[in-house]
Structure formats: C-alpha cells, structure tokens
Design a protein around this motif. Structure first.
Motif, short mmCIF file in Angstrom:
data_model
loop_
_atom_site.label_atom_id
_atom_site.label_comp_id
_atom_site.label_asym_id
_atom_site.label_seq_id
_atom_site.Cartn_x
_atom_site.Cartn_y
_atom_site.Cartn_z
N GLU A 81 8.57 8.31 -5.62
CA GLU A 81 9.63 7.56 -4.94
C GLU A 81 10.11 6.51 -5.24
O GLU A 81 11.22 6.82 -5.97
CB GLU A 81 9.60 8.81 -3.62
CG GLU A 81 9.90 9.68 -3.09
CD GLU A 81 9.46 9.90 -1.19
OE1 GLU A 81 9.41 8.46 -0.93
OE2 GLU A 81 9.59 11.05 -1.14
N PHE A 82 8.51 5.70 -5.10
CA PHE A 82 9.17 4.58 -5.50
C PHE A 82 8.85 4.44 -7.50
O PHE A 82 10.74 4.11 -7.73
CB PHE A 82 7.98 3.42 -5.61
CG PHE A 82 8.12 2.19 -5.44
CD1 PHE A 82 8.61 1.27 -5.15
CD2 PHE A 82 7.46 1.71 -6.94
CE1 PHE A 82 9.12 -0.45 -6.23
CE2 PHE A 82 7.24 0.32 -7.33
CZ PHE A 82 8.63 -0.86 -6.76
N GLN A 83 8.37 4.59 -8.10
CA GLN A 83 8.86 4.87 -9.62
C GLN A 83 9.82 5.53 -9.88
O GLN A 83 10.41 5.11 -10.88
CB GLN A 83 7.38 5.37 -9.94
CG GLN A 83 6.47 4.90 -10.12
CD GLN A 83 4.62 5.89 -10.38
OE1 GLN A 83 4.95 6.66 -10.95
NE2 GLN A 83 3.83 4.40 -9.83
N ASP A 84 10.54 7.02 -9.49
CA ASP A 84 11.31 7.43 -9.65
C ASP A 84 12.70 6.07 -9.49
O ASP A 84 13.80 6.13 -10.42
CB ASP A 84 11.70 8.04 -8.72
CG ASP A 84 10.83 9.44 -9.04
OD1 ASP A 84 10.23 8.86 -10.16
OD2 ASP A 84 10.82 10.54 -8.82
N SER A 85 12.77 4.83 -8.81
CA SER A 85 13.64 3.84 -8.39
C SER A 85 13.35 2.70 -9.71
O SER A 85 14.45 2.51 -9.48
CB SER A 85 14.18 3.71 -7.20
OG SER A 85 12.51 2.45 -6.92
N ILE A 102 0.69 -0.91 0.28
CA ILE A 102 0.44 0.12 -0.02
C ILE A 102 0.59 1.29 -0.18
O ILE A 102 1.70 0.83 0.97
CB ILE A 102 -0.93 -0.10 1.12
CG1 ILE A 102 -1.81 -1.00 1.06
CG2 ILE A 102 -1.34 0.98 1.32
CD1 ILE A 102 -2.53 -1.33 2.27
N PHE A 103 0.62 1.86 -1.13
CA PHE A 103 1.10 3.27 -1.38
C PHE A 103 0.45 4.20 -0.39
O PHE A 103 -0.27 4.18 -0.80
CB PHE A 103 1.86 4.04 -2.29
CG PHE A 103 2.85 3.03 -2.99
CD1 PHE A 103 4.53 3.05 -2.62
CD2 PHE A 103 2.95 3.19 -4.21
CE1 PHE A 103 4.91 2.33 -2.22
CE2 PHE A 103 4.42 2.01 -4.84
CZ PHE A 103 4.83 1.83 -4.26
N ALA A 104 1.09 5.24 0.80
CA ALA A 104 0.03 6.25 1.20
C ALA A 104 -0.33 7.65 0.14
O ALA A 104 -1.52 7.92 0.68
CB ALA A 104 1.00 6.45 2.14
N ASN A 105 0.62 7.59 -0.80
CA ASN A 105 -0.06 8.80 -1.54
C ASN A 105 1.18 9.36 -2.42
O ASN A 105 1.94 8.08 -2.89
CB ASN A 105 0.40 10.21 -0.77
CG ASN A 105 1.74 10.12 -0.05
OD1 ASN A 105 2.69 9.72 -0.58
ND2 ASN A 105 1.36 10.28 2.00
N GLN A 153 2.95 11.08 -3.18
CA GLN A 153 4.74 11.23 -2.80
C GLN A 153 5.74 9.73 -2.58
O GLN A 153 6.55 9.28 -3.59
CB GLN A 153 4.76 12.22 -1.88
CG GLN A 153 6.62 12.35 -1.62
CD GLN A 153 7.10 13.16 -0.30
OE1 GLN A 153 5.48 13.97 0.26
NE2 GLN A 153 7.95 13.65 0.16
N GLU A 154 4.73 9.35 -2.34
CA GLU A 154 5.59 7.95 -2.01
C GLU A 154 5.56 7.17 -2.86
O GLU A 154 6.22 6.00 -3.29
CB GLU A 154 4.64 6.88 -0.76
CG GLU A 154 4.93 5.80 0.19
CD GLU A 154 4.40 5.43 0.83
OE1 GLU A 154 5.20 5.71 2.21
OE2 GLU A 154 3.55 4.88 0.89
N THR A 155 3.88 7.81 -3.53
CA THR A 155 4.52 6.55 -5.34
C THR A 155 5.29 6.77 -5.81
O THR A 155 5.93 6.14 -6.98
CB THR A 155 3.06 6.37 -5.78
OG1 THR A 155 1.98 6.36 -4.62
CG2 THR A 155 3.03 5.48 -6.89
#
Length: 290
Positions: free
Chosen positions: A136-140, A127-130, A132-134
């Motif tokens: 950050e993961f996609q940028d990696s 579960i991604f909270a928002n 920004q969190e999503t």
C-alpha cells in the motif's frame, strides 16, 4: 453651463479609463490563451495577494521566506541528538521512546527521515507489519527506473540522483542488474532476514540485547529498501563515492558496506542535522546521533 461642461469632461475621462482597462484585460486574456504567459509568471504576479504558489517545474519563491527547495536547518544551539529529532519530528507522527524496538530501528535506519527532497515520500512509521501494508505504501510512491539496469526502481528523486552519479562514474549494482538491490517487497526483506538470522535473534533485537546484526540485514518490515530510498552498490574508488555524495547518496548503516541511502542533502550539511561521521576500515559512514 460651466457645470455641464465639467460633468461632460468627467464622463469622457471615465469612459477613456474604462476603455483602457478593458483593452488591458483583453490583452492579458489573449496572451494567456496563446500561452504567452505561463502559470509560473501568473503565480509570481499574484504572489503578493495570494501567497506563494507552487508549480511542478519551479520552486516556490517568496521574498520573506526561503525557497522550498532549501533544506530546513535545525537550531545550531541544540545538541546533535536534539537537532536530529527536531527535524524528523515533522516526518514521523510519533517519535519512538528511547529503549523501544522502534527507537533501535530509528537509530539504525532512520537517516532518511531528515531528507528534505520534496519529491520523495516517507513512511509514517519505521516498521511495516506485512506485505499488504508495505505494498500500500509502495503503491503511493512515484517510482523511476535506474538507468542501465534490468528491473531496478527507486523513488523518482532518488533514481534521478543516482542516474546523475552514474553518469559521472561507472557504479555497478551489487548484483550487477536486479531488483533485489533496489526497492524490495516485504517478502524479500523477510527472506533476506532468515538467510542470516532467525526468530531468536529477532527477539534479542526487539529487547535491545542484539544490534550488530542490523549492520548485516534489516529485520522484517524495517529495511530502507522497502521505502524506495536505498540501494546496494559495488563501490571501490574515491571517485565513485564522491559522485554519489555529490548527488545526495551516503552510507548510513555502519558495517553494511554495499548499502547506500538517499539523503538528498550535501555532505557539508550532514553535521548540521546531527549526524556523526565515522570512518571504519576506510569507509565513511554518517550515523544518526541516537
């Protein structure tokens, strides 16, 4: 006098050996400098001393171990649920407790966590909270374009596998062109949720009182599309399904007909990982054993 001659012979032998070693080292250096010896060959030569060295282009090999590209197969003595959990334990830092909201989501969308493809990246939670969190993961992630589309991107291994399947068969996206079928933002996931559901239904899902909606739309922050490992397609023939299956793509969310998940496994291995094969209205789904 005899002793002196013997010493001279030993010195001459040592000089010859040192000269020979120097010549060999020089030849190796010249070959490496001229790219005659690749990094992979050097890795194979030094492997007995330094262990298995991984390269970008070839699998890591070791005479005492399986290659890194081969899937880790769980203990067949375990039951289906135990086999599934034993595999995803190395992917998720914390396995959700039965009955929790996270466990419900793992049951519905957790198929990707058995993926053995070393080229993909999995989230540390389901579960991604928002946004920004999503993001950050996609940028990696290492992303790649799906051929023949406008702006459809997936994790590279998933995109490569899909492109291979679409070379074998013509397989259109659900919408025909766009990013909404592929990797989505948190806000897109949220928008889709409120198109079909609301906060009251979300509360029921979180309490375990409603699950059918999960086969239509994923709650905010929980879609496989956020991870770059899912796509919505228009598939209508056995040949199309076969091409997708041969390249590691399967339907894993029951009743969500357009939804395909990149598993990176062969169909014959899915039961070994605990998946249940269920055929609903002629469509084969591979369901997690939770």
């Amino acid at each position: 006098m005899k002793l002196t001659i013997k010493k001279r012979k030993n010195i001459t032998r040592d000089i010859k050996q040192a000269t020979f070693i120097s010549i060999v080292i020089l030849m190796i250096f010249l070959l490496v400098a001229s790219n005659e010896i690749t990094h992979y060959k050097v890795a194979i030569t030094t492997q007995p001393l330094n262990g298995c060295l991984i390269t970008d282009s070839l699998p890591c090999t070791d005479t005492s171990k399986k290659t890194i590209s081969e899937p880790f197969l769980p203990d067949p003595k375990l039951n289906a649920q135990q086999r599934f959990l034993s595999v995803i334990a190395s992917r998720l830092p914390t396995i959700p407790q039965s009955g929790t909201y996270e466990y419900i989501l793992l049951r519905a969308y957790g198929a990707v966590f058995v993926n053995q493809d070393i080229g993909i990246k999995l989230p540390q939670k389901n579960i991604f909270a928002n946004e920004q969190e999503t993001q950050e993961f996609q940028d990696s992630l290492t992303m790649s374009h799906v051929d023949g589309t406008k702006d459809c991107y997936l994790q590279k291994s998933a995109a490569d596998a899909l492109n291979k399947a679409r070379i074998q068969q013509q397989i259109p996206l659900k919408s025909g062109y766009g990013s909404g079928d592929c990797t989505r933002t948190f806000n897109t996931n949220l928008r889709f949720w409120y198109k079909y559901a609301n906060n009251q239904i979300l509360a029921k899902v979180q309490q375990g009182k409603e699950t059918k909606i999960l086969g239509l739309v994923a709650p905010p922050g929980t879609s496989q599309h956020l991870w770059g490992l899912a796509i919505d397609l228009r598939v209508s023939t056995k040949e199309q399904r076969k091409a997708l299956n041969q390249n590691g793509w399967f339907q894993t969310v029951q009743h969500d007909v357009p939804h395909w998940t990149y598993m990176g496994l062969s169909e014959e291995n899915l039961p070994l990982f605990g998946f249940n094969k269920q055929i609903v209205q002629g469509i084969t789904y591979w369901i997690t054993p939770l």
